[in-house]
Design a protein around this motif. Structure first.
Motif, PDB file in Angstrom:
ATOM      1  N   ALA A  74      -5.264   2.774  -3.899  1.00 12.99           N
ATOM      2  CA  ALA A  74      -4.026   3.106  -4.601  1.00 12.99           C
ATOM      3  C   ALA A  74      -4.303   3.266  -6.096  1.00 12.99           C
ATOM      4  O   ALA A  74      -3.813   4.202  -6.742  1.00 12.99           O
ATOM      5  CB  ALA A  74      -2.971   2.029  -4.357  1.00 12.99           C
ATOM      6  N   HIS A  75      -5.108   2.362  -6.636  1.00 16.68           N
ATOM      7  CA  HIS A  75      -5.395   2.380  -8.077  1.00 16.68           C
ATOM      8  C   HIS A  75      -6.177   3.633  -8.465  1.00 16.68           C
ATOM      9  O   HIS A  75      -5.801   4.343  -9.412  1.00 16.68           O
ATOM     10  CB  HIS A  75      -6.179   1.123  -8.450  1.00 16.68           C
ATOM     11  N   ILE A  76      -7.275   3.910  -7.762  1.00 15.36           N
ATOM     12  CA  ILE A  76      -8.126   5.027  -8.196  1.00 15.36           C
ATOM     13  C   ILE A  76      -7.464   6.374  -7.939  1.00 15.36           C
ATOM     14  O   ILE A  76      -7.646   7.319  -8.721  1.00 15.36           O
ATOM     15  CB  ILE A  76      -9.526   4.969  -7.551  1.00 15.36           C
ATOM     16  N   ASN A  77      -6.672   6.498  -6.885  1.00 15.96           N
ATOM     17  CA  ASN A  77      -5.999   7.771  -6.638  1.00 15.96           C
ATOM     18  C   ASN A  77      -4.849   7.987  -7.609  1.00 15.96           C
ATOM     19  O   ASN A  77      -4.579   9.121  -8.022  1.00 15.96           O
ATOM     20  CB  ASN A  77      -5.532   7.843  -5.188  1.00 15.96           C
ATOM     21  N   GLY A  78      -4.166   6.894  -7.984  1.00 15.18           N
ATOM     22  CA  GLY A  78      -3.151   7.020  -9.016  1.00 15.18           C
ATOM     23  C   GLY A  78      -3.748   7.493 -10.328  1.00 15.18           C
ATOM     24  O   GLY A  78      -3.158   8.312 -11.041  1.00 15.18           O
ATOM     25  N   ARG A  79      -4.937   6.987 -10.654  1.00 17.71           N
ATOM     26  CA  ARG A  79      -5.617   7.407 -11.884  1.00 17.71           C
ATOM     27  C   ARG A  79      -6.123   8.837 -11.761  1.00 17.71           C
ATOM     28  O   ARG A  79      -5.975   9.646 -12.687  1.00 17.71           O
ATOM     29  CB  ARG A  79      -6.773   6.455 -12.173  1.00 17.71           C
ATOM     30  N   GLN A  80      -6.725   9.175 -10.627  1.00 19.37           N
ATOM     31  CA  GLN A  80      -7.291  10.518 -10.457  1.00 19.37           C
ATOM     32  C   GLN A  80      -6.227  11.597 -10.539  1.00 19.37           C
ATOM     33  O   GLN A  80      -6.417  12.637 -11.180  1.00 19.37           O
ATOM     34  CB  GLN A  80      -8.018  10.608  -9.115  1.00 19.37           C
ATOM     35  N   PHE A  81      -5.084  11.356  -9.891  1.00 16.42           N
ATOM     36  CA  PHE A  81      -4.036  12.375  -9.838  1.00 16.42           C
ATOM     37  C   PHE A  81      -2.908  12.126 -10.836  1.00 16.42           C
ATOM     38  O   PHE A  81      -1.904  12.822 -10.821  1.00 16.42           O
ATOM     39  CB  PHE A  81      -3.468  12.459  -8.418  1.00 16.42           C
ATOM     40  N   LYS A  82      -3.091  11.098 -11.686  1.00 17.99           N
ATOM     41  CA  LYS A  82      -2.120  10.771 -12.729  1.00 17.99           C
ATOM     42  C   LYS A  82      -0.724  10.552 -12.141  1.00 17.99           C
ATOM     43  O   LYS A  82       0.262  11.138 -12.575  1.00 17.99           O
ATOM     44  CB  LYS A  82      -2.120  11.859 -13.806  1.00 17.99           C
ATOM     45  N   VAL A  83      -0.671   9.696 -11.113  1.00 17.62           N
ATOM     46  CA  VAL A  83       0.579   9.346 -10.443  1.00 17.62           C
ATOM     47  C   VAL A  83       0.806   7.845 -10.612  1.00 17.62           C
ATOM     48  O   VAL A  83       0.094   7.030 -10.010  1.00 17.62           O
ATOM     49  CB  VAL A  83       0.544   9.707  -8.946  1.00 17.62           C
ATOM     50  N   ALA A  84       1.782   7.470 -11.430  1.00 21.85           N
ATOM     51  CA  ALA A  84       2.064   6.049 -11.645  1.00 21.85           C
ATOM     52  C   ALA A  84       2.646   5.435 -10.369  1.00 21.85           C
ATOM     53  O   ALA A  84       3.462   6.050  -9.678  1.00 21.85           O
ATOM     54  CB  ALA A  84       3.049   5.883 -12.801  1.00 21.85           C
ATOM     55  N   GLY A  85       2.212   4.219 -10.059  1.00 23.66           N
ATOM     56  CA  GLY A  85       2.749   3.512  -8.899  1.00 23.66           C
ATOM     57  C   GLY A  85       2.372   4.122  -7.564  1.00 23.66           C
ATOM     58  O   GLY A  85       3.112   3.976  -6.579  1.00 23.66           O
ATOM     59  N   PHE A  86       1.229   4.777  -7.493  1.00 28.82           N
ATOM     60  CA  PHE A  86       0.794   5.418  -6.244  1.00 28.82           C
ATOM     61  C   PHE A  86       0.703   4.375  -5.118  1.00 28.82           C
ATOM     62  O   PHE A  86       0.150   3.299  -5.299  1.00 28.82           O
ATOM     63  CB  PHE A  86      -0.569   6.070  -6.464  1.00 28.82           C
TER      64      PHE A  86
END
Length: 439
Positions: free
Chosen positions: A140-152
Motif C-alpha cells: 500500500a505504501h510503495i504503490n501510493g508513493r509510485q502513483f501519488k495516491v494518498a491513502g492507497f
C-alpha cells in the motif's frame, strides 16, 4: 469516439504517441475495440490493463479482467458486445490492474445459476498472492508513493486461479484454440497467449507502449534477458495483431514484428552491457554511467521511458547476478544515514553551510550532487528549515526533469516530506521551478 475512431487513433500512435494525450484522453471509462468478428479488446482510461475477449461457440474467454475499480465498466463493455456466458478467465499475471475484476464475473454466473468461470494462471501467481497478503501494508505504501495516491488501500481478498499451469497450456474451447505460454519479465508469473486462428498475440505487460518495466526500484526482481526471450518467441509465431497490456493494439505483421524486435533489442542491449561490465569487475556506479542505448532508440513511440527508466534496468540486472552489494565497501555495512549526515554536516560547518552548498550545486544544474548534500543536512537535522526547503526544491526539480513515473513519484514524495517537516504548503512545489534559499 467510436470503435473505428479508436482503432484509427491506435494506428496513428505508431507515428506519434503520447500515452496520456493521444490515447487516454479519448477513452471514456472502458471501451471495447473490435479486432475481428469474434475477437475484441477493452482499453480503460488511466493505467489499468487491457482486457481481451474471445468469442467461442461455448461462451466467452476473457484474458485479464481489470482492477477492482474498473470491473464494472469492463463487464458492461463485454455485455454490450456479447451476452454469451463467460466460461474462462486467463490472468496474464497477478497485478492489481489485471487480475482483480473476476469476482464480478463470478457473481454474474451465480445469479444466472451457472458455474463460475474457470480461472487459469501460471503457477507462480499462487506465490504472488501469498506474498501480497504477507506484505499488504508495504505494498500500500510503495504503490501510493509510485502513483501519488494518498491513502492507497491494498486489497485483502484474492481470486486464485482454479487451474495452474507451468510452462505451456493448450486451451480448446468452443471451436477455438489458444496456447498459453509462461514467460519471465516484469513478473515471474507472466502469460502470453497465442490465438492461432486470428494470428493474434495477447502479450500482457510484456508490451506496455513504454520502455519495459524491468527495473522498478520499489518492487521485486524483474528479468530483462528472459523478457527478451519471450518477445522473440512471440515474434516466431509471426502474429498479424498484437494486443498489449496497456495502450492500443498493433495491426499488421510488419509493425508487430518491428515492435517485438525493437523491444527485445532494448532489453538485450542493457542486459549484455551490464553483464559485460560485471565480468570486467566494474562497480555498479561505473556500469550505470557507462551503459548506452543506440541513438534514437528511446524516441520510438513504444519505447519512451515514461514509466520505468533504463538506469533502473541496469540496477536490476546487477541485482539478479550480483545481489545488493554494489562494489563500494563503504556500502557493505554502512553507517546509519543519521550518523553519516551528522558527520558530513559537522565537516561542512553546520546544516546551514551544507544546505547552501546543495543550493549552489542546484543552481549549477548538478541535481544529483545537490540531492546528496541536502539529504545529509536533513538526516543530521530533520527539522532544519533551510535544509528542508532546499531538499524540497532539489526533489521537485528532479521530478520535473525525469520522464519516468517511478522517478517522478519518489522525488515528489521526498519533496512533500520536506515541506511537511517544516509545516509549509505542498502546493508551493508546483508554483515554480524552485523553492530554494531565496524563497
Amino acid at each position: 469516439m467510436t470503435d473505428n475512431d479508436l482503432r484509427a487513433l491506435g494506428d496513428a500512435c505508431w507515428e506519434r504517441f503520447d500515452f496520456g494525450r493521444d490515447w487516454n484522453r479519448h477513452l471514456h471509462g472502458s471501451q471495447l475495440i473490435p479486432i475481428d468478428n469474434g475477437l475484441a479488446y477493452i482499453a480503460s482510461r488511466g493505467v489499468v490493463g487491457n482486457v481481451t475477449v474471445v468469442g467461442t461457440d461455448d461462451g466467452l474467454i476473457v484474458i485479464d479482467c481489470g482492477s477492482r475499480h474498473t470491473a464494472g465498466n469492463i463487464h458492461k463493455a463485454i455485455r454490450d458486445w456479447s451476452q454469451k456466458p463467460i466460461r474462462t478467465v486467463i490472468y496474464t499475471h497477478g497485478h492489481l490492474d489485471h487480475a482483480f475484476g473476476t469476482p464480478l464475473f463470478d457473481a454474474e454466473a451465480e445469479q444466472a445459476g451457472l458455474d463460475k468461470p474457470e480461472v487459469i494462471g501460471q503457477a507462480n501467481i499462487r506465490r504472488r498472492f501469498q506474498r501480497y497478503q504477507d506484505s499488504a501494508d508495504w505494498n500500500a505504501h510503495i504503490n501510493g508513493r509510485q502513483f501519488k495516491v494518498a491513502g492507497f488501500k491494498w486489497p485483502d481478498e484474492y481470486r486464485y486461479p482454479d487451474t495452474f499451469y507451468e510452462e505451456e497450456m493448450v486451451l480448446e474451447r468452443g471451436g477455438r484454440r489458444l496456447t498459453l505460454h509462461h514467460g519471465m519479465g516484469e513478473t515471474d508469473d507472466h502469460t502470453w497467449t497465442w490465438i492461432e486462428d486470428a494470428r493474434t498475440v495477447v502479450t500482457g505487460d510484456f508490451i506496455i507502449w513504454a520502455a519495459p518495466n524491468a527495473g522498478n526500484p520499489q518492487k521485486v526482481q524483474r528479468f530483462a534477458a528472459e523478457w527478451a526471450r519471450a518477445l522473440r518467441a512471440m515474434a516466431a509465431k509471426k502474429p498479424a495483431v498484437l494486443v498489449p497490456g496497456h495502450g492500443p493494439a498493433v495491426f499488421g505483421a510488419e509493425r508487430v514484428a518491428t515492435l517485438l524486435d525493437d523491444t527485445a533489442s532494448f532489453l538485450e542491449i542493457i542486459h549484455q552491457q551490464t553483464l559485460e561490465g560485471m565480468n570486467q569487475g566494474k562497480t555498479l556506479a561505473d556500469i550505470v554511467r557507462e551503459v548506452r542505448l543506440p541513438e534514437g532508440m528511446l524516441d520510438k513511440p513504444y519505447l519512451h521511458p515514461t514509466y520505468d527508466d533504463p538506469e533502473f534496468l541496469v540496477r536490476n540486472v546487477w541485482r539478479l547476478y550480483g545481489g545488493w552489494y554494489d562494489g563500494n565497501p563503504a556500502h557493505l555495512k554502512p553507517a546509519h544515514p543519521d550518523d553519516l549526515g551528522r558527520a558530513v554536516t559537522d565537516l561542512a560547518g553546520g546544516a546551514d553551510a551544507l544546505a547552501e552548498a546543495a543550493q549552489k550545486h542546484f543552481d549549477a544544474g548538478e541535481l544529483r550532487v545537490a540531492g546528496h548534500l541536502c539529504q545529509f543536512a536533513v538526516d543530521a537535522e530533520p527539522d532544519h528549515v533551510l535544509a528542508n526547503r532546499v531538499r524540497a526544491a532539489v526533489n521537485v526539480a528532479r521530478a520535473k526533469q525525469e520522464t519516468s513515473l517511478m522517478a517522478k513519484g519518489i522525488f515528489t514524495d521526498a519533496a512533500n516530506a520536506s515541506l511537511q517537516a517544516i509545516g509549509e504548503d505542498e502546493q508551493s512545489l508546483y508554483k515554480g521551478s524552485r523553492v530554494g534559499i531565496g524563497s
